[in-house]
Design a protein around this motif. Structure first.
Motif, PDB file in Angstrom:
ATOM      1  N   TRP A  75       0.788  -1.239   0.000  1.00 44.15           N
ATOM      2  CA  TRP A  75       0.000   0.000   0.000  1.00 44.15           C
ATOM      3  C   TRP A  75       0.817   1.284   0.000  1.00 44.15           C
ATOM      4  CZ3 TRP A  75       0.496   3.389   4.016  1.00 44.15           C
ATOM      5  CH2 TRP A  75       0.813   2.895   5.280  1.00 44.15           C
ATOM      6  N   THR A  76       2.107   1.233   0.147  1.00 44.42           N
ATOM      7  CA  THR A  76       2.908   2.439  -0.048  1.00 44.42           C
ATOM      8  C   THR A  76       3.336   2.603  -1.510  1.00 44.42           C
ATOM      9  OG1 THR A  76       4.929   1.232   0.536  1.00 44.42           O
ATOM     10  CG2 THR A  76       3.791   2.400   2.316  1.00 44.42           C
ATOM     11  N   ASP A  77       3.008   1.628  -2.330  1.00 48.38           N
ATOM     12  CA  ASP A  77       3.394   1.657  -3.751  1.00 48.38           C
ATOM     13  C   ASP A  77       2.371   0.827  -4.529  1.00 48.38           C
ATOM     14  OD1 ASP A  77       4.780   1.984  -6.107  1.00 48.38           O
ATOM     15  OD2 ASP A  77       6.252   0.422  -5.676  1.00 48.38           O
ATOM     16  N   ASP A  78       1.098   1.270  -4.488  1.00 49.77           N
ATOM     17  CA  ASP A  78       0.022   0.414  -4.976  1.00 49.77           C
ATOM     18  C   ASP A  78      -0.692   0.934  -6.216  1.00 49.77           C
ATOM     19  OD1 ASP A  78      -1.329   2.529  -3.853  1.00 49.77           O
ATOM     20  OD2 ASP A  78      -2.368   1.363  -2.316  1.00 49.77           O
ATOM     21  N   ASP A  79      -0.194   2.006  -6.847  1.00 50.55           N
ATOM     22  CA  ASP A  79      -0.808   2.499  -8.080  1.00 50.55           C
ATOM     23  C   ASP A  79      -0.521   1.543  -9.230  1.00 50.55           C
ATOM     24  OD1 ASP A  79      -1.706   4.675  -6.736  1.00 50.55           O
ATOM     25  OD2 ASP A  79      -0.417   6.143  -7.717  1.00 50.55           O
ATOM     26  N   VAL A  80      -1.569   1.204  -9.976  1.00 54.91           N
ATOM     27  CA  VAL A  80      -1.413   0.312 -11.121  1.00 54.91           C
ATOM     28  C   VAL A  80      -2.202   0.859 -12.306  1.00 54.91           C
ATOM     29  CG1 VAL A  80      -1.061  -1.775  -9.721  1.00 54.91           C
ATOM     30  CG2 VAL A  80      -3.375  -1.146 -10.434  1.00 54.91           C
ATOM     31  N   GLU A  81      -1.806   0.426 -13.492  1.00 52.33           N
ATOM     32  CA  GLU A  81      -2.575   0.661 -14.708  1.00 52.33           C
ATOM     33  C   GLU A  81      -3.158  -0.678 -15.134  1.00 52.33           C
ATOM     34  OE1 GLU A  81      -1.939   1.933 -19.403  1.00 52.33           O
ATOM     35  OE2 GLU A  81      -0.249   1.991 -17.990  1.00 52.33           O
ATOM     36  N   VAL A  82      -4.456  -0.744 -15.240  1.00 53.45           N
ATOM     37  CA  VAL A  82      -5.110  -1.992 -15.626  1.00 53.45           C
ATOM     38  C   VAL A  82      -5.057  -2.098 -17.147  1.00 53.45           C
ATOM     39  CG1 VAL A  82      -7.220  -3.363 -15.536  1.00 53.45           C
ATOM     40  CG2 VAL A  82      -6.608  -1.869 -13.608  1.00 53.45           C
ATOM     41  N   LEU A  83      -4.277  -3.051 -17.640  1.00 51.36           N
ATOM     42  CA  LEU A  83      -4.091  -3.224 -19.080  1.00 51.36           C
ATOM     43  C   LEU A  83      -5.175  -4.098 -19.686  1.00 51.36           C
ATOM     44  CD1 LEU A  83      -0.235  -3.838 -19.076  1.00 51.36           C
ATOM     45  CD2 LEU A  83      -1.439  -1.688 -19.485  1.00 51.36           C
ATOM     46  N   GLU A  84      -5.572  -5.108 -18.945  1.00 50.13           N
ATOM     47  CA  GLU A  84      -6.612  -6.024 -19.436  1.00 50.13           C
ATOM     48  C   GLU A  84      -7.352  -6.595 -18.230  1.00 50.13           C
ATOM     49  OE1 GLU A  84      -6.930 -10.264 -21.869  1.00 50.13           O
ATOM     50  OE2 GLU A  84      -5.166  -8.973 -22.177  1.00 50.13           O
ATOM     51  N   ARG A  85      -8.603  -6.208 -18.082  1.00 49.05           N
ATOM     52  CA  ARG A  85      -9.388  -6.655 -16.930  1.00 49.05           C
ATOM     53  C   ARG A  85     -10.088  -7.959 -17.274  1.00 49.05           C
ATOM     54  NH1 ARG A  85     -11.365  -4.113 -12.307  1.00 49.05           N
ATOM     55  NH2 ARG A  85     -10.481  -2.136 -13.068  1.00 49.05           N
ATOM     56  N   GLY A  86      -9.902  -8.960 -16.408  1.00 48.51           N
ATOM     57  CA  GLY A  86     -10.562 -10.235 -16.601  1.00 48.51           C
ATOM     58  C   GLY A  86     -11.491 -10.540 -15.453  1.00 48.51           C
ATOM     59  N   GLU A  87     -12.271 -11.577 -15.597  1.00 48.82           N
ATOM     60  CA  GLU A  87     -13.232 -11.926 -14.551  1.00 48.82           C
ATOM     61  C   GLU A  87     -12.536 -12.394 -13.277  1.00 48.82           C
ATOM     62  OE1 GLU A  87     -16.984 -14.999 -13.785  1.00 48.82           O
ATOM     63  OE2 GLU A  87     -16.282 -14.603 -15.829  1.00 48.82           O
ATOM     64  N   GLU A  88     -11.491 -13.213 -13.430  1.00 52.15           N
ATOM     65  CA  GLU A  88     -10.773 -13.729 -12.259  1.00 52.15           C
ATOM     66  C   GLU A  88      -9.425 -13.050 -12.063  1.00 52.15           C
ATOM     67  OE1 GLU A  88      -9.666 -18.004 -10.160  1.00 52.15           O
ATOM     68  OE2 GLU A  88      -9.805 -17.885 -12.355  1.00 52.15           O
ATOM     69  N   PHE A  89      -8.672 -12.826 -13.148  1.00 50.01           N
ATOM     70  CA  PHE A  89      -7.367 -12.172 -13.084  1.00 50.01           C
ATOM     71  C   PHE A  89      -7.336 -11.003 -14.065  1.00 50.01           C
ATOM     72  CE2 PHE A  89      -6.284 -16.172 -11.150  1.00 50.01           C
ATOM     73  CZ  PHE A  89      -5.269 -15.867 -10.252  1.00 50.01           C
TER      74      PHE A  89
END
Length: 369
Positions: free
Chosen positions: A280-294
Motif C-alpha cells: 500500500w505504499t506503492d500500490d498504483d497500477v494501470e489496468v491493461l486487461e481486466r478479466g473476470e478472475e485475473f
C-alpha cells in the motif's frame, strides 16, 4: 501533549511476550495467547493499537482490562487507541473532518460506534457527536479511563517499547506523544539504539521489497525489533508474539497466528525470482486487461507487469490501485504445510512460514491422502 514514559523492572526468570496491533481482533488475540501457552507466570507487553478497525474492538478492550487485573500486563497507547481518548478528552486536535472520515469509513469497526451501538444510540452524522461524547462518558467511563491511562513508552533495563518509534532515548518524556505513536517507516530512518527498541505500527511487510512477509524483523546491529504482522489490515496478515525468554536475553523468537486453512503440499515447486511486489505504499497500477478472475496490470512505479486477482483491484476517482499482492512463487517441498490465503483456478496464494506467494501444485484435501 508530551509522551508518558513508564519505567519498569522485569523480574528475572519470567518469559516476556510482546504483541502489537491487535486492532480489535479478539479471536486472533485469544488464539495467539493460547498457542503461546500464556500464563500468570509470563509478562505480557502490548505495544499499542489494541483497538479500532476490527469488529471486536470493545470486547477486546474489556478482555485486556480483565487480563490486566489478573496477569502481569503492560499495555501502551497506539495512535488508534488514542482516537477515542482524543474524541472524549482532547481539544479537537484531530478535527471534525477526521471524525467524519473515521465514522463513515470505519463504520461499525470504530470503537466509539461499537460503544454507541451497545448503548442503543444510532449515529447518523457529525451533528450527533456532541451527544455521543456525553453518552460515552456516562456509560463507558471505565473503558475510556483505561485507554486514557495508557503510557506512551515502556522502558526497562534492557528494552524500550513504543508503538511507532522514538528518535533517541534522551529525554523521552519531552517527546511529542503523537509522534511516538504514529511514526511511519521507523526502520527506514537509520536509527541505532544502545538497547533494543520494540515497535509495532508499520506492518513489517512494507519493509521487504522482494516479497511479502509478515514475520517480525529483528535488526540486531541497530537494536530495533518491528513486529506488526498486519492483523486485520491485510488479507495475508498475522498476529505476532515476540518471545523473550527472560529480561536481558537476546534469544528472541516469535509465535504467529492467523485463521487461514492449512493444507499439505503434494508437489515440489522451485522458488521464483525477481518478483513484482505491490503493497500500500506503492500500490498504483494501470489496468491493461481486466478479466473476470485475473487482470493484467502494470505497476506505476516500476513499469513492470503482473497478473493479479481482479478482486484485489480498487478504483478511487481516476486512480486504480491494488491490495497487497505479488507474483512471487513459493519454494515448496512435498509435505510442506501451506496456509491458504486465496484459492483460484490457476493456483493458490499461500503463506509458508510467514512468507506469501503462489503455489501451483497439488494440495492434500483434509481427510484424504
Amino acid at each position: 501533549m508530551k509522551a508518558v514514559v513508564k519505567q519498569v523492572e522485569f523480574p528475572a526468570g519470567r518469559r516476556i511476550l510482546v504483541i502489537s496491533d491487535i486492532h480489535g481482533n479478539l479471536p486472533w488475540f485469544q488464539a495467539l495467547l493460547a498457542k503461546a501457552g500464556f500464563s500468570r507466570e509470563d509478562i505480557l507487553v502490548l505495544v499499542g493499537d489494541l483497538v479500532e478497525k476490527g469488529r471486536d474492538s470493545l470486547a477486546t478492550l474489556r478482555y485486556i482490562m480483565e487480563l490486566s487485573a489478573t496477569h502481569t500486563v503492560y499495555a501502551l497507547c497506539g495512535n488508534c487507541d488514542n482516537l477515542a481518548v482524543d474524541f472524549i478528552y482532547g481539544n479537537g486536535e484531530l478535527g471534525r473532518d477526521f471524525y467524519r472520515f473515521y465514522l463513515s469509513v470505519w463504520g461499525e469497526r470504530a470503537l466509539i460506534l461499537q460503544m454507541a451501538a451497545e448503548a442503543g444510540m444510532e449515529v447518523r452524522g457529525p451533528g450527533d457527536l456532541p451527544g455521543l461524547r456525553m453518552l460515552l462518558l456516562e456509560r463507558f467511563r471505565s473503558e475510556l479511563e483505561f485507554l486514557r491511562s495508557l503510557p506512551t513508552i515502556l522502558e526497562s533495563e534492557h528494552l524500550v517499547f513504543v508503538h511507532g518509534g522514538v528518535p533517541s532515548y534522551a529525554h523521552m518524556e519531552e517527546l511529542d506523544a503523537w509522534q511516538c505513536m504514529k511514526n511511519d517507516d521507523f526502520l527506514g530512518q537509520g536509527r541505532v539504539f544502545p538497547k533494543y527498541c520494540v515497535v509495532g505500527h508499520w506492518p513489517v511487510a512494507l519493509y521487504r521489497g522482494d516479497r511479502l512477509c509478515s514475520n517480525p524483523i529483528i535488526e540486531r546491529t541497530r537494536k530495533i525489533i518491528s513486529i506488526d504482522g498486519g492483523c486485520v489490515l491485510k488479507r495475508d496478515g498475522q498476529l505476532n508474539a515476540l518471545v523473550i525468554p527472560e529480561a536481558g536475553s537476546e534469544a528472541f523468537s516469535w509465535i504467529s497466528y492467523d485463521d487461514c486453512p492449512v493444507k499439505t503440499a503434494l508437489d515440489r515447486q522451485e522458488e521464483g525470482r525477481d518478483a513484482v511486489v505491490i503493497h500500500w505504499t506503492d500500490d498504483d497500477v494501470e489496468v491493461l486487461e481486466r478479466g473476470e478472475e485475473f487482470s493484467l496490470c502494470r505497476q506505476a512505479s516500476t513499469g513492470r507487469t503482473l497478473e493479479v486477482p481482479t478482486t484485489y483491484l480498487r478504483r478511487q476517482g481516476d486512480r486504480d490501485w491494488c491490495e497487497d499482492i505479488s507474483d512471487y512463487r513459493l519454494g515448496v517441498e512435498p509435505g510442506d504445510a501451506l496456509s491458504i490465503v486465496e484459492e483460484t483456478s490457476r493456483g493458490c496464494l499461500c503463506k509458508k512460514n510467514g512468507v506469501t506467494g503462489w503455489y501451483f501444485g497439488g494440495l492434500e484435501t483434509p481427510g484424504k491422502g
